[in-house]
Design an enzyme around this catalytic site. Structure first.
Site, short mmCIF file in Angstrom:
data_model
loop_
_atom_site.label_atom_id
_atom_site.label_comp_id
_atom_site.label_asym_id
_atom_site.label_seq_id
_atom_site.Cartn_x
_atom_site.Cartn_y
_atom_site.Cartn_z
N GLU A 170 -10.76 -10.33 -2.86
CA GLU A 170 -10.48 -8.90 -2.80
C GLU A 170 -11.76 -8.07 -2.80
O GLU A 170 -11.84 -7.04 -2.13
CB GLU A 170 -9.58 -8.49 -3.99
CG GLU A 170 -8.18 -9.06 -3.94
CD GLU A 170 -7.42 -8.65 -2.68
OE1 GLU A 170 -7.70 -7.57 -2.14
OE2 GLU A 170 -6.55 -9.43 -2.25
N CYS A 214 0.54 -3.18 13.43
CA CYS A 214 0.28 -1.74 13.29
C CYS A 214 -1.22 -1.49 13.32
O CYS A 214 -1.80 -0.95 12.38
CB CYS A 214 0.91 -1.22 12.00
SG CYS A 214 1.05 0.58 11.93
N CYS A 257 10.40 4.35 12.06
CA CYS A 257 9.02 4.79 12.00
C CYS A 257 8.86 6.16 12.66
O CYS A 257 9.17 6.33 13.84
CB CYS A 257 8.11 3.77 12.70
SG CYS A 257 6.38 4.26 12.75
#
Length: 359
Positions: A35, A194, A210
DNA sequence: AAGTCGGGGAC
DNA sequence: GTCCCAGACTT
């Protein structure tokens, strides 16, 4: 369970990414490292750094006992070097305060240096199966399009709206895997479907609701960052030769390239000879001027003028934060990318340059 | 709220 | 060339 969560989870099983190096483990350290490296850095860039880093430092104790300089050298080229410094600081805190075991409480995790709200949530989800909302670049894009949220996500007002949607959209299921698959789905959808340019809406599980798709505004959402022309700066990098060695200087811990080894840098208008006499106690003879090297940062553009010089007096001064080193060895140290490029360029041109010492 | 902090992928 | 990426921290 909200509508969006169920569809994302179903989509993830079929079309998500399942073989990234940090998947398939619940080791909080491995998750944490991934991360941190992935902050503002694309997956494909991170993977080789991540695997090499884990080989050198497989756990928190080994990381906490390492010299910071070794950690930075494994980070060299990845950028945002304060991430490596915070990683090290956090490892020391975990050893000192938590017996080397990564904490499990959200407040404790988010208090560690380098871990903010989103990173803390991601660790909680992937390591412990907690129900917690993340908000990274991918998620901002998915939600700003899906909910039709206008405005640059860097603005606090917009970011607050996005956090609200992120919290509201979490699945209500009570299994750990449910939250892990959902969170992974959000990031995978943003990374593969996306996307910023030409999103693959025909393959998107969320397209029926959407807003951006319905209004054909996917190219307008999320709102782009207001454009600013970057200021231009110029500087000189010195490649000082003593026999076959070059001089590196350690930069201050704060500021650009904090804690990294760099070629001596002087201002454009400064006199090189006087500077070397004053700072390195040596006379120098110019050998060659390499062509300027352009480097772009987030907030300015830098044009580097590299100058190759040979020192002509041998008063050797052992000074803190300065080392004479063979170019090949320098490439193994914690150096920023432009310095790496220059040293490589010098090594490759070594013969031709040294044959023109009459300059 | 705005500025600081890298480097590279994708266009 | 531009924009953005599994953001956090400082001022």
């Amino acid at each position: 369970m909200s509508n969006i969560a169920a569809r994302l989870i179903n989509w993830q099983e079929q079309h998500g990414r399942h073989h990234l190096p940090w998947q398939g483990t619940h080791d909080p350290y491995a998750i944490w490292l991934s991360e941190i490296m992935l902050q503002q850095t694309q997956v494909g860039t991170v993977i080789p750094y991540y695997q090499r880093f884990l080989r050198y430092f497989p756990d928190i104790p080994s990381l906490s006992q390492a010299p910071l300089d070794d950690i930075l050298s494994l980070w060299s080229g990845l950028g945002y070097y304060s991430r490596a410094r915070h990683l090290y600081q956090a490892a020391c805190i975990i050893v000192r305060d938590y017996h080397g075991t990564f904490p499990k409480e959200r407040e404790l995790i988010q208090q560690l240096p380098g871990i903010g709200r989103s990173t803390a949530a991601a660790i909680m989800v992937f390591a412990y199966g907690h129900r917690s909302a993340i908000l990274d670049g991918n998620v901002k894009r998915v939600f700003s399009r899906y909910f039709g949220i206008d405005g640059y996500p860097g603005k606090k007002k917009v970011q607050d709206q996005l956090w609200l949607k992120a919290e509201e959209s979490l699945p209500n299921g009570n299994s750990k895997k449910c939250h892990q698959v959902y969170t992974q789905a959000l990031m995978d959808l943003g990374a593969t479907i996306c996307t910023r340019h030409r999103p693959q809406c025909h393959d998107c599980p969320l397209r029926s609701d959407c807003v951006a798709f319905k209004e054909k505004r996917t190219d307008q959402l999320p709102t782009a960052k207001p454009r600013v022309s970057l200021p231009k700066k110029e500087t000189i990098f010195l490649i000082l030769l003593k026999q076959k060695k070059i001089l590196l200087e350690k930069r201050p811990d704060t500021g650009i390239w904090g804690g990294l080894w760099c070629l001596p840098e002087i201002h454009l208008e400064e006199d090189i000879g006087a500077y070397c006499t004053q700072h390195f106690k040596t006379e120098v003879r110019p050998l060659f001027n390499f062509p300027p090297l352009n480097h772009t940062f987030t907030h300015f553009k830098l044009r580097i003028h590299p100058r190759l010089l040979r020192i002509t007096s041998q008063i050797d001064t052992q000074q803190e934060g300065k080392i004479w080193i063979e170019p090949d060895e320098a490439l193994d140290k914690a150096i920023p990318t432009p310095v790496r490029k220059l040293i490589k360029q010098y090594v490759h041109s070594d013969n031709s340059i040294n044959n023109t010492e009459s300059v």
